[in-house]
Design a protein around this motif. Structure first.
Motif, PDB file in Angstrom:
ATOM      1  N   UNK A   1       0.847  -1.193   0.000  1.00 45.65           N
ATOM      2  CA  UNK A   1       0.000   0.000   0.000  1.00 45.65           C
ATOM      3  C   UNK A   1       0.875   1.233   0.000  1.00 45.65           C
ATOM      4  N   UNK A   2       0.274   2.384  -0.304  1.00 40.89           N
ATOM      5  CA  UNK A   2       0.934   3.663  -0.080  1.00 40.89           C
ATOM      6  C   UNK A   2       0.060   4.475   0.863  1.00 40.89           C
ATOM      7  N   UNK A   3       0.665   5.431   1.561  1.00 38.13           N
ATOM      8  CA  UNK A   3      -0.085   6.303   2.457  1.00 38.13           C
ATOM      9  C   UNK A   3       0.551   7.693   2.388  1.00 38.13           C
ATOM     10  N   UNK A   4      -0.013   8.540   1.525  1.00 37.40           N
ATOM     11  CA  UNK A   4       0.542   9.868   1.285  1.00 37.40           C
ATOM     12  C   UNK A   4       0.407  10.735   2.531  1.00 37.40           C
ATOM     13  N   UNK A   5       1.479  11.449   2.858  1.00 41.60           N
ATOM     14  CA  UNK A   5       1.424  12.325   4.031  1.00 41.60           C
ATOM     15  C   UNK A   5       0.522  13.514   3.742  1.00 41.60           C
ATOM     16  N   UNK A   6       0.054  14.159   4.792  1.00 35.10           N
ATOM     17  CA  UNK A   6      -0.945  15.222   4.658  1.00 35.10           C
ATOM     18  C   UNK A   6      -0.354  16.511   4.073  1.00 35.10           C
ATOM     19  N   UNK A   7      -1.213  17.421   3.697  1.00 41.04           N
ATOM     20  CA  UNK A   7      -0.803  18.751   3.255  1.00 41.04           C
ATOM     21  C   UNK A   7      -0.459  19.597   4.472  1.00 41.04           C
TER      22      UNK A   7
END
Length: 774
Positions: free
Chosen positions: A463-469
């Motif tokens: 999976x991937x989990x993009x960090x927040x803005x």
């Protein structure tokens, strides 16, 4: 509202691209294997220059000093995956540099200090000319040559997909089974939520994705920084949002824990409120002694146990609601590489202390508080020493990697450049480091690559989990086009290869999964049965057979767990006929005063039978990474801690006295170990199986890998060269037998070369070197 009118496309193409056995949809690769490129003939920038070196291929190298790049043009016959193997060595220590292909970063190269050792990176090359560039990260490295050949990609399949917790809940096992079914066949989308009081609300990233693509991510990332913080934390609804995501939206939750500590420990008492500005998770901002977490009675240990006590009810609330968590504590431990590259306080005292803190965390949450809804995810890197930080198969379910390679810091300031590489070299490198036992995920990321790159390179991230803005151009990881363009985001979330929230199965948490068979878990040895013996320990009976738990040169060291602390205990030793002497030790790790000591408690046997070992009187101790301890006051403190230990490791070094003595450990057996205190005791021994690399060849001089009759740094070089290029620099049978000088019995490894370096640096006084962790 979910936009169902967005249609996903390309299912057949995506599935075919990720077919088993490494098949990739490209024109057949037919480039010649092992094409060699000398780096002294490359194109240089900065302070890189050709330099003479008699040890190098062709007698020359490209020497990168303070800055610069080395570029080589590689002509690929067809587009496809290729192994690029670089032969290099660091000057003044191990080094890390960057590899780029056609202007796109492909990950970092971890380079050893000794010898021109090979580093293989698996990358995609296009048909025709490709620019392969090494750029400075740490600098001060000599590059000899590289070879390029077409790559054979491994099947993406983990061999250990049961939860390491044998009491894991049904929901947790169901989720783990689903993850295993996806691994290698698709990628699960994920997004980290913003922190409390951030520049926008918790839903910003998720509504952005839904508005743009018509889909929500399947995984939502959380953090217990606020809600499980005993210094300044406050309730921010983290657990309620986790329950809502899993139960009401049928999503998957993952959580990290940026646990902070006081910047100043003087005067601090556990329970005191510490304001946000006076707390930190950075190692350089606190005098919190990390290894003291392992010391009974220390304020650091009290703090950490109180923190675990604080978070346990929140995890148990999730468990009661049937919500499993992909749990990622103590993350990014190694940081920038090696023993001193950590970015968080929990890594400040090195890998040995860190692993024990991880195990403590597991033991307290699982066995003391009964948190059985956790899928334990541990962060790795693809560096030379990354495996040194690994807590062990029995404490880890998933291996994660945190990807942030769009930002270049080589000039000292942040320069953000779009990079949608699948970093397949990192994926394969981590998978190989841990023998494909665990699934590998992109636990955090800036850019999430593209479907085309992921499938063509067969980079099978779970999976991937993009960090927040974060509120600025260089921290808006999701919405800034320098990280993820809108076009790439739409293509990813609308592809059939990417699994979104609406595509998770209805039985995600209710699939009928059989309970874990304890006999098949990694908490037990998989090839040698654990043996437990019970005896009345009023006297030593050397003639009694207590299960014959054999230790010899083919079995490596094994841990002996004693039922309680003791000042003295016995081991039973069996010597072959005619042998009159053997020696060895029982070893234990002792955390003290910010250091982590490995103590060898020596024993000598002049005949078969019981050998009395007093842990206070007869030991050799040395601080890991430093010289042997000579401070009498410190030795007394170590002795005081020594008797509190419950887990020791049996060792046999060699037998060298007397005309009939052995010259190595063949045939000597430690049968068992036990306390003599007048009561009935139970002793469990857990042999760790290992193959002998040397057959029946006897050791002539431990460490003498080049068989020149003496021990020197040249033997370390011979070992490293043999590991890097066995066809050219392979050791003789005698050399291999001699070389196995660190933890004898585990084969010839880089740790053996390091042991010889310790001798040369006078850190060690004698071989073998017995490490504190197995």
């Amino acid at each position: 509202m979910h936009k169902n009118f967005f249609k996903k496309a390309g299912a057949a193409l995506m599935a075919a691209a990720m077919a088993v056995n490494g098949a990739v949809i490209t024109t057949a690769v037919n480039a010649a294997d092992d094409v060699k490129y000398e780096f002294e003939n490359a194109v240089f920038t900065g302070t890189v220059a050709a330099d003479d070196d008699a040890d190098a291929s062709g007698g020359k190298v490209a020497f990168m000093k303070e800055d610069g790049t080395i570029s080589v043009s590689v002509d690929a016959a067809e587009s496809g995956m290729y192994d690029i193997t670089i032969y290099a060595k660091g000057e003044g220590g191990s080094k890390i540099q960057n590899l780029g292909v056609n202007g796109v970063d492909q990950g970092q190269i971890s380079i050893s200090e000794e010898g021109y050792n090979p580093i293989t990176m698996t990358v995609k090359l296009e048909k025709g000319e490709n620019d392969v560039t090494i750029s400075k990260s740490w600098g001060w490295t000599k590059f000899d040559y590289m070879t390029v050949k077409s790559a054979t990609l491994p099947e993406i399949k983990a061999t250990q997909t049961d939860c390491c917790d044998i009491k894991a809940t049904a929901e947790t096992r169901s989720l783990m089974a689903y993850l295993a079914s996806v691994y290698g066949n698709g990628i699960i989308s994920g997004q980290q939520e913003i922190y409390n009081y951030g520049p926008h609300d918790f839903e910003h990233e998720f509504e952005y994705l839904n508005d743009l693509t018509g889909h929500y991510p399947a995984i939502r990332g959380f953090d217990f920084l606020n809600s499980a913080n005993i210094l300044y934390g406050s309730e921010d609804g983290t657990v309620d949002r986790m329950i809502d995501w899993a139960k009401n939206k049928n999503g998957i939750v993952t959580a990290s824990w940026h646990i902070t500590v006081p910047k100043k420990m003087e005067g601090y008492k556990v329970g005191n409120r510490v304001e946000y500005n006076d707390a930190t998770y950075r190692p350089d901002e606190t005098d919190f002694v990390t290894s003291n977490v392992l010391v009974e009675g220390s304020v650091e240990r009290e703090f950490y146990l109180k923190s675990l006590e604080n978070i346990a009810p929140q995890l148990l609330k999730l468990q009661e609601e049937g919500v499993p968590v992909i749990w990622r504590p103590l993350h990014e431990a190694e940081g920038g590489g090696g023993e001193t590259g950590g970015w968080f306080w929990w890594a400040k005292d090195g890998s040995a202390a860190y692993k024990e803190i991880w195990k403590l965390t597991y033991d307290v949450l699982v066995n003391e508080y009964g948190c059985h809804n956790l899928i334990w995810e541990w962060n790795s890197y693809n560096y030379e020493y990354s495996q040194d930080w690994y807590p062990g198969d029995e404490y880890v379910d998933i291996i994660g990697y945190d990807k942030y390679n769009c930002t270049d810091w080589s000039t000292g300031s942040a320069v953000v450049k779009h990079n949608d590489s699948a970093i397949s070299s990192t994926f394969y490198g981590i998978m190989n480091k841990y023998d494909s036992k665990k699934m590998v995920a992109m636990a955090e990321n800036d850019s999430f690559s593209t479907v085309d790159n992921l499938t063509s390179e067969k980079a099978g991230w779970l999976y991937f989990c993009t960090w927040y803005d974060g509120g600025s151009d260089d921290t808006n990881f999701l919405s800034n086009a320098n990280f993820n363009t809108k076009e790439d985001t739409i293509a990813m979330y609308q592809s059939d290869y990417c699994i979104t929230l609406d595509e998770l199965p209805a039985d995600l948490y209710t699939k009928n999964i059989a309970p874990i068979d304890p006999a098949l878990t990694t908490t037990k040895p998989t090839t040698t049965a654990q043996t437990t013996v019970t005896r009345a320990a009023t006297e030593a009976d050397p003639n009694k057979d207590y299960g014959k738990v054999v230790f010899d040169k083919t079995k490596k060291n094994y841990k002996i767990t004693l039922p309680k602390a003791a000042e003295e205990f016995y081991i039973n030793v069996e010597l072959p006929d005619g042998v009159t002497y053997a020696n060895g030790g029982l070893g234990v790790s002792v955390p003290l005063d910010g250091e982590y000591y490995w103590v060898n408690i020596q024993w000598e046997a002049k005949q078969s039978g019981a050998v009395k070992v007093n842990v206070f009187d007869n030991f050799l101790n040395c601080s890991l990474g430093t010289e042997v301890v000579e401070d009498e006051a410190l030795i007394e403190k170590i002795k005081a801690q020594l008797g509190k230990s419950k887990e020791y490791e049996g060792q046999i070094w060699y037998a060298s006295k007397g005309e009939t003595a052995l010259t190595d450990t063949s045939g000597v057996k430690i049968i068992d170990a036990y306390i003599m205190d007048g009561s009935s005791t139970t002793v469990t021994t857990s042999p760790v199986p290992s193959e002998s690399p040397t057959g029946s060849v006897e050791v002539t001089l431990l460490g003498d890998a080049n068989c020149d009759g003496k021990l020197s740094i040249a033997d370390s070089t011979a070992i490293l060269q043999s590991l890097g290029n066995p066809d050219k620099y392979g050791l003789s049978a005698q050399g291999a037998a001699n070389a196995d000088c660190c933890d004898p019995g585990d084969g010839v490894l880089p740790s053996d070369a390091l042991a010889i370096q310790k001798i040369d640096a006078k850190i060690l006084s004698a071989l073998p070197d017995i490490t504190a962790e197995k």
